[in-house]
Design a protein around this motif. Structure first.
Motif, PDB file in Angstrom:
ATOM      1  N   ALA A 157       0.845  -1.195   0.000  1.00  0.00           N
ATOM      2  CA  ALA A 157       0.000   0.000   0.000  1.00  0.00           C
ATOM      3  C   ALA A 157       0.877   1.240   0.000  1.00  0.00           C
ATOM      4  CB  ALA A 157      -0.913   0.002   1.212  1.00  0.00           C
ATOM      5  N   VAL A 158       0.579   2.189  -0.880  1.00  0.00           N
ATOM      6  CA  VAL A 158       1.410   3.389  -1.010  1.00  0.00           C
ATOM      7  C   VAL A 158       1.484   4.192   0.290  1.00  0.00           C
ATOM      8  CG1 VAL A 158       1.660   5.611  -2.208  1.00  0.00           C
ATOM      9  CG2 VAL A 158       1.086   3.552  -3.506  1.00  0.00           C
ATOM     10  N   PRO A 159       0.363   4.512   0.963  1.00  0.00           N
ATOM     11  CA  PRO A 159       0.459   5.327   2.180  1.00  0.00           C
ATOM     12  C   PRO A 159       1.335   4.699   3.264  1.00  0.00           C
ATOM     13  CG  PRO A 159      -1.809   5.247   1.410  1.00  0.00           C
ATOM     14  CD  PRO A 159      -1.054   4.237   0.621  1.00  0.00           C
ATOM     15  N   ALA A 160       1.138   3.398   3.481  1.00  0.00           N
ATOM     16  CA  ALA A 160       1.915   2.715   4.520  1.00  0.00           C
ATOM     17  C   ALA A 160       3.394   2.675   4.152  1.00  0.00           C
ATOM     18  CB  ALA A 160       1.382   1.303   4.736  1.00  0.00           C
ATOM     19  N   ARG A 161       3.678   2.405   2.867  1.00  0.00           N
ATOM     20  CA  ARG A 161       5.083   2.347   2.439  1.00  0.00           C
ATOM     21  C   ARG A 161       5.725   3.724   2.528  1.00  0.00           C
ATOM     22  NH1 ARG A 161       9.574  -0.244   2.877  1.00  0.00           N
ATOM     23  NH2 ARG A 161      10.972  -0.085   1.089  1.00  0.00           N
ATOM     24  N   ALA A 162       4.993   4.779   2.186  1.00  0.00           N
ATOM     25  CA  ALA A 162       5.529   6.141   2.271  1.00  0.00           C
ATOM     26  C   ALA A 162       5.863   6.495   3.722  1.00  0.00           C
ATOM     27  CB  ALA A 162       4.540   7.139   1.687  1.00  0.00           C
ATOM     28  N   ARG A 163       5.003   6.094   4.665  1.00  0.00           N
ATOM     29  CA  ARG A 163       5.282   6.368   6.088  1.00  0.00           C
ATOM     30  C   ARG A 163       6.522   5.615   6.554  1.00  0.00           C
ATOM     31  NH1 ARG A 163      -0.396   5.949   6.409  1.00  0.00           N
ATOM     32  NH2 ARG A 163      -0.236   3.781   7.141  1.00  0.00           N
ATOM     33  N   GLU A 164       6.675   4.382   6.076  1.00  0.00           N
ATOM     34  CA  GLU A 164       7.847   3.597   6.458  1.00  0.00           C
ATOM     35  C   GLU A 164       9.124   4.227   5.919  1.00  0.00           C
ATOM     36  OE1 GLU A 164       8.945  -1.151   6.674  1.00  0.00           O
ATOM     37  OE2 GLU A 164       7.840  -0.410   4.911  1.00  0.00           O
ATOM     38  N   LEU A 165       9.080   4.670   4.670  1.00  0.00           N
ATOM     39  CA  LEU A 165      10.254   5.324   4.078  1.00  0.00           C
ATOM     40  C   LEU A 165      10.573   6.633   4.782  1.00  0.00           C
ATOM     41  CD1 LEU A 165       9.504   4.653   0.296  1.00  0.00           C
ATOM     42  CD2 LEU A 165      11.348   3.631   1.656  1.00  0.00           C
TER      43      LEU A 165
END
Length: 398
Positions: A157-165
Motif C-alpha cells: 500500500a502506497v500510504p503505509a510504504r511512504a510512512r515507512e520510508l
C-alpha cells in the motif's frame, strides 16, 4: 549635527536586519538618487531617505522615500527523474546502498546540482539533509515516488510504504545530526594515509560504525571543493596503488555518485561533435579502446576513471556510465542535432561500437531495446513528414 544648514537629508539602508547611515546630503535630489541606487546593491534589504529641518531649536524628521527590496523566492524544486529501479529497503541503513543512491541521485538531481554535492554527501551531512527537509515538498515527493514504485512492483500500500520510508529518512537525518555533534572529538582524517585514518577511526567508534564515520569524514574533506569535477579530482588523488579494497570500494561509490550528474559527464566528455560520438567515447572508456579519430579528447579525469574501470577497480563507475548510455539512447535528442536524417546510420554505427571484443552489447537487452525504440521513433518521424500518420501510429505498436 548638520552644521549651519537648516535643512538636511540622510540615506539609511538595512542589511541583515540592521539599519546604518550611508550618507548625508544638503540636496533632496541627490539624496533620492543615492537612495534609489542602493536598491540595486547586493545584500541591501530596505532603503529610506529622511529630511531633517531645524526650527526654533527643534529638529523635525520626515521620511521622503522608503522602499524594501523585493524578496525573490526560489521556485519550488521538482523531482529530477523517476524512481525506476529503487530497491526495496527494509531498514534505514539500506538507503546508503549503491542502488539506493543511484535512485536518490536521479530523483533529487535539481537539489544535488544546486549545492554541487553527491548523494553520499547528502546522506552523511546534517547540514544538507536539513536543507533538503526545508525544501518542503521535495523530500515527500521523492518518498512518494519510491512508494508508488514499490507498490507497482511488490503490491504494498502506497500510504503505509511512504510512512515507512519517511521513518527511514528521519533515522538517516538523526544519525547525521548525531555525528555532527561528535565529529570534532574523533581522530583527524588524513587523506595522505587512509589506512591509518581508518584504523584509528575504527578504534574510536567501533568496527560497526566505521564505514559511516569514514564516509562522513571523507565528505567533510570533499567540502573544500565547490564543484563535482573538483571533488572527483580529490577522490582520484586518494586512489594510490596500495589503497585497501574497502577504501577503494568507498571511493568508487562516491565517484559514481558524482558521475550520476549528466552535466558533469557532459563537461568531462568535452565538446564532442555529436551525441553518437559522445556515447562512443564512453564505450571506449569502459572497454579500454583507443578513442575514435573524429572524437574530441575527454577530460584526464574521465580517462583516469576509464583506466580504473578497465582494471576492474571501479565497478560502480562502470555501472553509472552504462546507465548514462542507456538513458541517452532512451532520450529524444537526435544522435546528431545538425543532421537528424543520419539517425539510422549513426544508430547502426553506435550499436556496432557498443559491442565488446566478444560481440556482447554493453548494457545487454536494455540497451538493445533502447536502440530499437530510437530507430522506431526515427522511422515514425520520416513517415509523418510524408503525411503517413496512420502508418507511423501503427508502427509504435510493434
Amino acid at each position: 549635527m548638520f552644521g549651519k544648514s537648516s535643512t538636511a537629508f540622510e540615506v539609511q539602508i538595512r542589511r541583515e536586519g540592521r539599519w546604518t547611515i550611508e550618507g548625508t546630503y544638503d540636496d533632496e535630489r541627490r539624496a533620492l538618487a543615492s537612495a534609489r541606487s542602493w536598491l540595486a546593491v547586493s545584500g541591501v534589504e530596505e532603503v529610506k531617505a529622511l529630511k531633517f529641518r531645524s526650527l526654533a531649536g527643534l529638529s523635525l524628521e520626515t521620511v521622503i522615500f522608503q522602499k524594501a527590496v523585493p524578496v525573490v523566492k526560489d521556485k519550488p524544486m521538482a523531482l529530477g527523474g523517476t524512481a525506476e529501479g529503487a530497491p526495496y529497503c527494509t531498514a534505514p541503513g539500506d538507503l546508503y546502498g549503491f542502488e539506493s543512491r543511484v535512485v536518490t541521485g536521479r530523483l533529487l538531481r535539481p537539489f544535488l546540482d544546486k549545492f554541487r554535492i553527491t548523494p553520499t554527501e547528502l546522506l552523511h551531512s546534517w547540514t544538507y539533509l536539513r536543507k533538503l527537509d526545508e525544501q518542503g515538498l521535495l523530500l515527500g515527493a521523492a518518498l512518494q515516488a519510491v512508494a508508488r514504485h514499490h507498490a507497482d512492483r511488490h503490491g504494498v500500500a502506497v500510504p503505509a510504504r511512504a510512512r515507512e520510508l519517511r521513518a527511514f529518512a528521519d533515522a538517516v537525518m538523526a544519525r547525521a545530526r548525531d555525528f555532527q555533534g561528535e565529529r570534532k572529538a574523533l581522530p583527524a582524517f588524513d587523506p595522505a594515509d587512509l589506512s591509518r585514518s581508518s584504523r584509528v577511526l575504527a578504534a574510536a567508534v567501533g568496527e560497526e560504525r566505521h564505514d559511516f564515520a569514514f564516509l562522513s569524514q571523507l565528505t567533510i574533506h570533499l567540502a573544500d571543493r565547490n564543484s563535482l569535477a573538483g571533488k572527483l579530482e580529490m577522490l582520484l588523488d586518494l586512489i594510490g596503488p596500495d589503497v585497501e579494497p574497502r577504501h577503494l570500494a568507498s571511493l568508487d561509490g562516491v565517484m559514481a555518485d558524482a558521475l550520476g550528474s549528466a552535466e558533469l559527464v557532459k563537461e568531462l566528455l568535452g565538446a564532442q561533435p555529436n551525441l553518437a560520438l559522445g556515447l562512443c567515447a564512453l564505450a571506449d572508456l569502459i572497454l579500454g579502446r583507443d578513442p575514435q579519430p573524429k572524437s574530441e579528447p575527454v577530460s584526464p579525469l574521465l580517462a583516469h576513471i576509464g583506466a580504473l574501470i578497465v582494471q576492474g577497480r571501479a565497478p560502480c563507475c562502470r555501472a553509472v556510465l552504462l546507465e548514462r548510455i542507456q538513458q541517452s539512447l532512451n532520450g529524444t535528442q537526435p544522435l546528431d542535432r545538425r543532421d537528424p536524417k543520419k539517425e539510422a546510420l549513426l544508430a547502426d554505427h553506435l550499436a556496432t561500437h557498443l559491442r565488446d571484443p566478444q560481440g556482447r552489447l554493453l548494457g545487454g537487452a536494455e540497451v538493445q531495446k533502447a536502440l530499437a525504440r530510437r530507430l522506431i521513433r526515427h522511422r515514425q518521424a520520416i513517415l509523418r513528414e510524408q503525411g503517413m500518420h496512420d502508418i507511423a501510429d501503427r508502427l509504435s505498436g510493434r
